[in-house]
Scaffold this motif. Sequence first.
Motif, PDB file in Angstrom:
ATOM      1  N   ILE A  84     -29.271   4.917  10.002  1.00 40.81           N
ATOM      2  CA  ILE A  84     -28.239   5.867  10.290  1.00 40.81           C
ATOM      3  C   ILE A  84     -26.979   4.910  10.953  1.00 40.81           C
ATOM      4  N   ALA A  85     -27.458   4.033  11.867  1.00 39.00           N
ATOM      5  CA  ALA A  85     -26.663   3.095  12.695  1.00 39.00           C
ATOM      6  C   ALA A  85     -25.322   2.476  11.437  1.00 39.00           C
ATOM      7  N   THR A  86     -26.045   2.091  10.362  1.00 42.50           N
ATOM      8  CA  THR A  86     -24.979   1.248   9.506  1.00 42.50           C
ATOM      9  C   THR A  86     -23.972   1.982   8.813  1.00 42.50           C
ATOM     10  N   PRO A  87     -24.439   3.279   8.139  1.00 41.54           N
ATOM     11  CA  PRO A  87     -23.280   3.944   7.537  1.00 41.54           C
ATOM     12  C   PRO A  87     -22.195   4.411   8.898  1.00 41.54           C
ATOM     13  N   ILE A 141     -16.243   6.624   2.250  1.00 46.02           N
ATOM     14  CA  ILE A 141     -17.729   7.171   2.109  1.00 46.02           C
ATOM     15  C   ILE A 141     -18.480   6.768   0.753  1.00 46.02           C
ATOM     16  N   VAL A 142     -17.604   6.644  -0.311  1.00 42.87           N
ATOM     17  CA  VAL A 142     -18.252   6.044  -1.625  1.00 42.87           C
ATOM     18  C   VAL A 142     -18.750   4.775  -1.442  1.00 42.87           C
ATOM     19  N   ILE A 143     -18.146   3.991  -0.737  1.00 43.71           N
ATOM     20  CA  ILE A 143     -18.382   2.563  -0.371  1.00 43.71           C
ATOM     21  C   ILE A 143     -19.745   2.487   0.553  1.00 43.71           C
ATOM     22  N   THR A 144     -19.648   3.283   1.519  1.00 41.03           N
ATOM     23  CA  THR A 144     -20.795   3.339   2.584  1.00 41.03           C
ATOM     24  C   THR A 144     -22.216   3.828   1.909  1.00 41.03           C
ATOM     25  N   VAL A 145     -21.987   4.840   1.025  1.00 38.06           N
ATOM     26  CA  VAL A 145     -23.231   5.453   0.161  1.00 38.06           C
ATOM     27  C   VAL A 145     -23.603   4.371  -0.503  1.00 38.06           C
ATOM     28  N   LEU A 146     -22.857   3.799  -1.481  1.00 34.55           N
ATOM     29  CA  LEU A 146     -23.357   2.870  -2.425  1.00 34.55           C
ATOM     30  C   LEU A 146     -23.857   1.582  -1.739  1.00 34.55           C
ATOM     31  N   TYR A 147     -23.378   0.965  -0.772  1.00 34.49           N
ATOM     32  CA  TYR A 147     -23.905  -0.042   0.260  1.00 34.49           C
ATOM     33  C   TYR A 147     -25.290   0.368   0.779  1.00 34.49           C
ATOM     34  N   LEU A 192     -27.437   2.734  -0.192  1.00 30.12           N
ATOM     35  CA  LEU A 192     -28.442   2.864  -1.449  1.00 30.12           C
ATOM     36  C   LEU A 192     -28.926   1.340  -2.071  1.00 30.12           C
ATOM     37  N   ILE A 193     -27.891   0.435  -2.192  1.00 29.68           N
ATOM     38  CA  ILE A 193     -28.071  -0.933  -2.642  1.00 29.68           C
ATOM     39  C   ILE A 193     -29.160  -1.588  -1.704  1.00 29.68           C
ATOM     40  N   CYS A 194     -28.780  -1.610  -0.398  1.00 32.36           N
ATOM     41  CA  CYS A 194     -29.590  -2.021   0.777  1.00 32.36           C
ATOM     42  C   CYS A 194     -31.082  -1.599   0.603  1.00 32.36           C
ATOM     43  N   TYR A 195     -30.992  -0.297   0.607  1.00 28.55           N
ATOM     44  CA  TYR A 195     -32.408   0.382   0.591  1.00 28.55           C
ATOM     45  C   TYR A 195     -33.452  -0.129  -0.717  1.00 28.55           C
ATOM     46  N   VAL A 196     -32.739  -0.379  -1.801  1.00 34.05           N
ATOM     47  CA  VAL A 196     -33.358  -0.663  -2.973  1.00 34.05           C
ATOM     48  C   VAL A 196     -33.815  -2.033  -2.879  1.00 34.05           C
ATOM     49  N   VAL A 197     -32.882  -3.003  -2.534  1.00 29.12           N
ATOM     50  CA  VAL A 197     -33.092  -4.275  -2.707  1.00 29.12           C
ATOM     51  C   VAL A 197     -34.262  -4.794  -1.500  1.00 29.12           C
TER      52      VAL A 197
END
Length: 76
Positions: free
Chosen positions: A21-24, A43-49, A51-56
């Motif tokens: 929550i804090a990072t976005p 917003i697109v950059i934040t969502v992509l970042y 999601l990538i962090c979650y997956v990795v």
Amino acid sequence: FLFMVFIFIYFLGFRYITYWIATPIFMLLSMKYLKLKSWKVNIVITVLYTLICYVVFVIILHLPIYKVGILGQLFR
């Protein structure tokens, strides 16, 4: 000075409400403060970042980032 306040608020948010929550919120506020792009691009950059962090970190590396913070248990 104001950006340092953002970083301190991010630290508190990371500690108490969880990374996810804090990072976005921090990313959106800091990108808007620095006047980097439009809200849509930010917003697109934040969502992509996020999601990538979650997956990795969570899916691939199996790191328990979701356990950080009071609300961390909601993201298990």
